[in-house]
Design a protein around this motif. Structure first.
Motif, PDB file in Angstrom:
ATOM      1  N   LEU A  21       5.971  -0.160  16.674  1.00 25.87           N
ATOM      2  CA  LEU A  21       6.834   0.499  15.714  1.00 25.87           C
ATOM      3  C   LEU A  21       7.641   1.523  16.440  1.00 25.87           C
ATOM      4  CD1 LEU A  21       4.080   1.338  12.989  1.00 25.87           C
ATOM      5  CD2 LEU A  21       5.993  -0.342  12.896  1.00 25.87           C
ATOM      6  N   TYR A  22       7.285   2.006  17.587  1.00 25.38           N
ATOM      7  CA  TYR A  22       7.955   3.474  18.163  1.00 25.38           C
ATOM      8  C   TYR A  22       8.480   3.089  19.673  1.00 25.38           C
ATOM      9  CZ  TYR A  22       4.278   4.828  14.842  1.00 25.38           C
ATOM     10  OH  TYR A  22       3.445   5.042  13.738  1.00 25.38           O
ATOM     11  N   LEU A  70       0.660  10.322  10.996  1.00 21.95           N
ATOM     12  CA  LEU A  70       1.824   9.371  11.412  1.00 21.95           C
ATOM     13  C   LEU A  70       1.658   7.769  11.342  1.00 21.95           C
ATOM     14  CD1 LEU A  70       4.269   9.273  13.750  1.00 21.95           C
ATOM     15  CD2 LEU A  70       2.528   8.796  15.545  1.00 21.95           C
ATOM     16  N   ILE A  71       0.380   7.174  11.456  1.00 16.25           N
ATOM     17  CA  ILE A  71       0.241   5.680  11.250  1.00 16.25           C
ATOM     18  C   ILE A  71       0.361   5.715   9.760  1.00 16.25           C
ATOM     19  CG2 ILE A  71      -2.266   5.788  11.361  1.00 16.25           C
ATOM     20  CD1 ILE A  71       0.442   3.091  12.108  1.00 16.25           C
ATOM     21  N   TYR A 118       3.003  -5.883  11.668  1.00 15.95           N
ATOM     22  CA  TYR A 118       2.552  -5.114  10.778  1.00 15.95           C
ATOM     23  C   TYR A 118       2.710  -5.493   9.548  1.00 15.95           C
ATOM     24  CZ  TYR A 118       1.779  -1.325  14.115  1.00 15.95           C
ATOM     25  OH  TYR A 118       1.089  -0.712  15.023  1.00 15.95           O
ATOM     26  N   GLU A 125      -8.169   2.148   9.999  1.00 15.02           N
ATOM     27  CA  GLU A 125      -7.502   2.053  11.355  1.00 15.02           C
ATOM     28  C   GLU A 125      -8.381   2.115  12.322  1.00 15.02           C
ATOM     29  OE1 GLU A 125      -4.658   2.079  12.902  1.00 15.02           O
ATOM     30  OE2 GLU A 125      -3.359   1.192  11.100  1.00 15.02           O
ATOM     31  N   GLN A 127      -4.028  -4.245  15.081  1.00 20.16           N
ATOM     32  CA  GLN A 127      -3.011  -5.172  14.505  1.00 20.16           C
ATOM     33  C   GLN A 127      -2.189  -6.276  15.478  1.00 20.16           C
ATOM     34  OE1 GLN A 127      -2.760  -1.890  15.536  1.00 20.16           O
ATOM     35  NE2 GLN A 127      -0.974  -2.025  17.165  1.00 20.16           N
ATOM     36  N   GLU A 141       5.266   3.341   4.030  1.00 15.40           N
ATOM     37  CA  GLU A 141       6.730   2.508   3.945  1.00 15.40           C
ATOM     38  C   GLU A 141       6.455   0.971   3.780  1.00 15.40           C
ATOM     39  OE1 GLU A 141       9.197   4.275   3.747  1.00 15.40           O
ATOM     40  OE2 GLU A 141       8.323   6.069   4.169  1.00 15.40           O
ATOM     41  N   LEU A 142       5.468   0.554   4.397  1.00 17.94           N
ATOM     42  CA  LEU A 142       5.243  -0.931   4.300  1.00 17.94           C
ATOM     43  C   LEU A 142       4.813  -1.160   2.951  1.00 17.94           C
ATOM     44  CD1 LEU A 142       3.585  -1.352   7.829  1.00 17.94           C
ATOM     45  CD2 LEU A 142       5.488  -2.622   7.010  1.00 17.94           C
ATOM     46  N   ARG A 190       1.915   7.528   7.343  1.00 15.21           N
ATOM     47  CA  ARG A 190       3.251   7.317   6.842  1.00 15.21           C
ATOM     48  C   ARG A 190       3.812   5.886   7.213  1.00 15.21           C
ATOM     49  NH1 ARG A 190       2.871  12.531   9.151  1.00 15.21           N
ATOM     50  NH2 ARG A 190       4.248  11.816  10.887  1.00 15.21           N
ATOM     51  N   GLU A 191       3.680   5.424   8.292  1.00 12.75           N
ATOM     52  CA  GLU A 191       3.992   3.967   8.478  1.00 12.75           C
ATOM     53  C   GLU A 191       3.396   2.929   7.501  1.00 12.75           C
ATOM     54  OE1 GLU A 191       6.569   3.065  10.279  1.00 12.75           O
ATOM     55  OE2 GLU A 191       6.711   5.359  11.390  1.00 12.75           O
ATOM     56  N   HIS A 192       2.292   3.305   7.218  1.00 14.64           N
ATOM     57  CA  HIS A 192       1.589   2.210   5.966  1.00 14.64           C
ATOM     58  C   HIS A 192       2.384   2.482   4.889  1.00 14.64           C
ATOM     59  CE1 HIS A 192      -1.711   0.298   8.270  1.00 14.64           C
ATOM     60  NE2 HIS A 192      -2.082   1.281   8.808  1.00 14.64           N
TER      61      HIS A 192
END
Length: 353
Positions: free
Chosen positions: A243-244, A11-12, A296, A91, A120, A18-19, A14-16
């Motif tokens: 984020l969520y 989950l995290i 982020y 993380e 963060q 995208e960033l 995939r967010e990284h």
């Protein structure tokens, strides 16, 4: 361009991804994770996919790496990066135990390779503004702090068995961020007393905890956390930076000093208008907020500067170890029904400072 490898595509992770993909100064060197989802992510982003991080590090030789693997893999993956001179962002938590975190610290110092831990919130505009207000002396000597993290996780969140077991609850997943913020804003923690409860869901793991904290500087604090309570009182809501979660502007943390008080995330400072006034005089309110980058993005920009050796990590490996030790102290204090000191938690790995 700075070439960054991503280790872990959960989950995290995939967010990284995208960033990283959207940052103009970053090239994703590889996505490293054996899952089919990771392969699909790498294909979508048109970047290399690897399944073995040791082979990937030796083959691709990235400038930096983000470690977003399961907790028990944080230490071996981070040490592999460090031994190859690759700066890494780990993380939270830094590792699954204080001893494993100490191994990361030792490796980073032996090889002189920087490690940034992914707490963060320290990069968030509200926390940075609060830190500035405290360091400016506006609050005077800190006396006490009170905070809350109260939200309601959905039933299907617990479909994964590990989230119903010890170690998968609200302490290591959520409270660890609050503990890090308290250490950053108020100061180092001396000792902790706590109660935990699983009365709401009945799982093995806790869903609610209340904590009393003594800080080294003499300040005292309390904190209440639950993932089974409806409220707007959590940084995830009040900061507008998560984020969520939806933004619910307001306070969730209250700091009181000898000169003034400050609420976070709304950043209102309350003080007397004139020197010498006291509890029988009215208070005036000032807004102490300041603009800043999204949390982020600010963290990623800082990591880029760390990779380039332009800045020291805002949250070093030793910082991350202390935050982990304090969070584990909460669980021990509740389990053993006693006060637990940070020094005894750090003594367990033989590297007390």
């Amino acid at each position: 361009m700075t070439r960054i490898a991503l280790l872990g595509a959960g989950l995290i992770g995939r967010e990284h991804a995208e960033l990283l993909a959207s940052h103009p100064e970053v090239e994703i060197a590889a996505v490293c994770d054996p899952s089919p989802e990771a392969a699909s992510l790498a294909e979508r982003l048109s970047v290399p996919h690897r399944t073995d991080y040791l082979a990937m590090l030796d083959e691709i030789r990235p400038d930096g790496a983000i470690v977003a693997l399961p907790n028990q893999l944080h230490a071996p993956a981070a040490i592999a990066c460090i031994e190859r001179g690759v700066a890494c962002l780990i993380e939270k938590p830094i590792a699954e135990s204080v001893g494993a975190a100490a191994q990361i610290c030792a490796a980073a110092e032996r090889y002189d390779v920087p490690v940034l831990v992914g707490h963060q919130r320290r990069h968030s505009p509200d926390i940075r503004a609060a830190k500035q207000a405290i360091e400016s002396g506006a609050l005077g000597r800190l006396v006490g702090v009170n905070g809350m993290t109260m939200f309601d996780k959905p039933t299907d969140y617990f479909n994964m068995e590990w989230r119903r077991k010890a170690g998968g609850g609200v302490l290591l997943i959520n409270l660890i961020h609050d503990i890090d913020v308290l250490r950053y804003l108020v100061g180092e923690i001396e000792s902790i007393r706590a109660f935990t409860s699983n009365a709401q869901r009945g799982f093995e793991v806790e869903d609610t905890a209340s904590i009393s904290i003594r800080f080294v500087n003499g300040a005292l604090g309390t904190f209440l956390i639950s993932d089974n309570a409806v409220s707007p009182w959590a940084w995830e809501y009040t900061s507008g930076q998560a984020l969520y979660h939806p933004a619910q502007p307001g306070p969730s943390l209250f700091l009181a000093g000898s000169k003034a008080a400050l609420s976070v995330s709304d950043l209102y400072l309350w003080r007397h208008a004139n020197e010498g006034e006291h509890w029988q005089h009215p208070l005036v309110r000032e807004y102490r907020g300041a603009p800043g980058l999204p949390t982020y993005l600010a963290q990623l920009n800082h990591f880029l500067a760390v990779i380039r050796r332009e800045e020291q990590p805002l949250i070093s490996a030793r910082d991350g170890r202390a935050t982990l030790a304090a969070t584990l102290a909460v669980a021990r204090a509740a389990r053993e029904d006693r006060t637990v000191t940070l020094s005894e938690m750090l003594e367990e790995d033989g590297t007390e400072e």
